[in-house]
Design a protein around this motif. Structure first.
Motif, short mmCIF file in Angstrom:
data_model
loop_
_atom_site.label_atom_id
_atom_site.label_comp_id
_atom_site.label_asym_id
_atom_site.label_seq_id
_atom_site.Cartn_x
_atom_site.Cartn_y
_atom_site.Cartn_z
N UNK A 168 0.84 -1.20 0.00
CA UNK A 168 0.00 0.00 0.00
C UNK A 168 0.87 1.25 0.00
N UNK A 169 0.60 2.16 -0.92
CA UNK A 169 1.32 3.42 -0.99
C UNK A 169 2.62 3.38 -1.76
N UNK A 170 2.96 2.26 -2.40
CA UNK A 170 4.18 2.16 -3.19
C UNK A 170 3.82 2.06 -4.66
N UNK A 171 4.83 1.98 -5.52
CA UNK A 171 4.60 1.95 -6.96
C UNK A 171 4.93 0.60 -7.60
N UNK A 172 5.66 -0.28 -6.96
CA UNK A 172 6.15 -1.51 -7.58
C UNK A 172 5.15 -2.65 -7.58
N UNK A 173 4.45 -2.85 -8.70
CA UNK A 173 3.49 -3.95 -8.83
C UNK A 173 4.23 -5.25 -9.10
N UNK A 174 3.78 -6.36 -8.47
CA UNK A 174 4.34 -7.70 -8.68
C UNK A 174 3.22 -8.65 -9.07
N UNK A 175 3.50 -9.50 -10.04
CA UNK A 175 2.49 -10.46 -10.50
C UNK A 175 2.15 -11.46 -9.41
N UNK A 176 0.86 -11.82 -9.33
CA UNK A 176 0.39 -12.83 -8.37
C UNK A 176 0.13 -14.17 -9.04
N UNK A 194 4.72 -6.79 5.75
CA UNK A 194 3.64 -5.81 5.88
C UNK A 194 2.27 -6.47 5.85
N UNK A 195 1.23 -5.68 6.13
CA UNK A 195 -0.15 -6.18 6.12
C UNK A 195 -1.03 -5.53 5.05
N UNK A 196 -0.79 -4.26 4.73
CA UNK A 196 -1.66 -3.50 3.82
C UNK A 196 -1.12 -3.51 2.40
N UNK A 197 -1.98 -3.92 1.45
CA UNK A 197 -1.59 -4.04 0.05
C UNK A 197 -2.70 -3.54 -0.85
N UNK A 198 -2.30 -3.19 -2.07
CA UNK A 198 -3.25 -2.91 -3.15
C UNK A 198 -3.21 -4.10 -4.08
N UNK A 199 -4.38 -4.54 -4.53
CA UNK A 199 -4.47 -5.63 -5.51
C UNK A 199 -5.11 -5.05 -6.76
N UNK A 200 -4.48 -5.31 -7.90
CA UNK A 200 -4.93 -4.76 -9.18
C UNK A 200 -5.22 -5.90 -10.15
N UNK A 201 -6.24 -5.71 -10.97
CA UNK A 201 -6.57 -6.68 -12.01
C UNK A 201 -7.21 -5.95 -13.18
N UNK A 224 -8.70 -1.71 -15.96
CA UNK A 224 -7.94 -1.93 -14.73
C UNK A 224 -8.70 -1.39 -13.52
N UNK A 225 -8.78 -2.21 -12.48
CA UNK A 225 -9.37 -1.79 -11.21
C UNK A 225 -8.38 -2.12 -10.10
N UNK A 226 -8.44 -1.34 -9.01
CA UNK A 226 -7.53 -1.53 -7.88
C UNK A 226 -8.34 -1.59 -6.59
N UNK A 227 -8.14 -2.65 -5.84
CA UNK A 227 -8.70 -2.77 -4.50
C UNK A 227 -7.62 -2.26 -3.56
N UNK A 228 -7.81 -1.09 -2.96
CA UNK A 228 -6.80 -0.44 -2.13
C UNK A 228 -6.87 -0.87 -0.68
N UNK A 229 -5.70 -0.93 -0.05
CA UNK A 229 -5.61 -1.16 1.39
C UNK A 229 -6.13 -2.51 1.84
N UNK A 230 -5.88 -3.55 1.06
CA UNK A 230 -6.33 -4.90 1.42
C UNK A 230 -5.45 -5.42 2.56
N UNK A 231 -6.07 -5.85 3.65
CA UNK A 231 -5.34 -6.38 4.81
C UNK A 231 -5.09 -7.86 4.60
N UNK A 232 -3.82 -8.24 4.49
CA UNK A 232 -3.49 -9.65 4.26
C UNK A 232 -2.94 -10.37 5.49
N UNK A 233 -2.90 -9.71 6.63
CA UNK A 233 -2.44 -10.37 7.84
C UNK A 233 -3.55 -11.22 8.44
#
Length: 114
Positions: A45-53, A71-78, A85-94
């Motif tokens: 969350x809040x960074x620029x480097x997207x990584x493939x899932x 970390x716990x907070x992430x953005x997921x994009x598809x 393109x849509x982005x789900x912001x602040x996804x908690x993965x913990x």
């Protein structure tokens, strides 16, 4: 002696537990958008480097993601077919086993967790 015991108790509360320090780990993604999904990526969350899932699940489908991060907070994009393109912001993965990516007919997006 009472002051020393109070100080020990205060330090014990202030030190994070190992469970809280684990961060995000492997999880499942469910595509509840009703649309074909491609290019599933993630970033802190809040960074620029997207990584493939990996491969995005088909509509109603579930996919397993091998992932580990402190970390716990992430953005997921598809990319959603017919939408873009849509982005789900602040996804908690913990402490999460499943992330359900949702989108309704009016275009609202949200995340549910299992």
């Amino acid at each position: 002696m009472i002051k020393f015991a109070f100080l020990i108790a205060l330090v014990a509360v202030a030190v994070p537990s190992p469970a809280a320090a684990q961060g995000a780990s492997g999880f499942s993604v469910v595509n509840q958008t009703g649309l074909n999904m491609t290019n599933l990526t993630i970033r802190r969350f809040g960074t620029q480097g997207w990584k493939a899932l990996g491969n995005a699940p088909s509509p109603g489908g579930r996919g397993s993601v091998q992932f580990s991060d402190p970390d716990c907070a992430f953005d997921i994009q598809a990319t959603l077919e017919g939408v873009g393109t849509v982005v789900w912001n602040g996804v908690n993965l913990c402490e999460v086993k499943t992330v359900i990516l949702n989108r309704n007919a009016s275009g609202a997006i949200w995340v549910d967790y299992e």
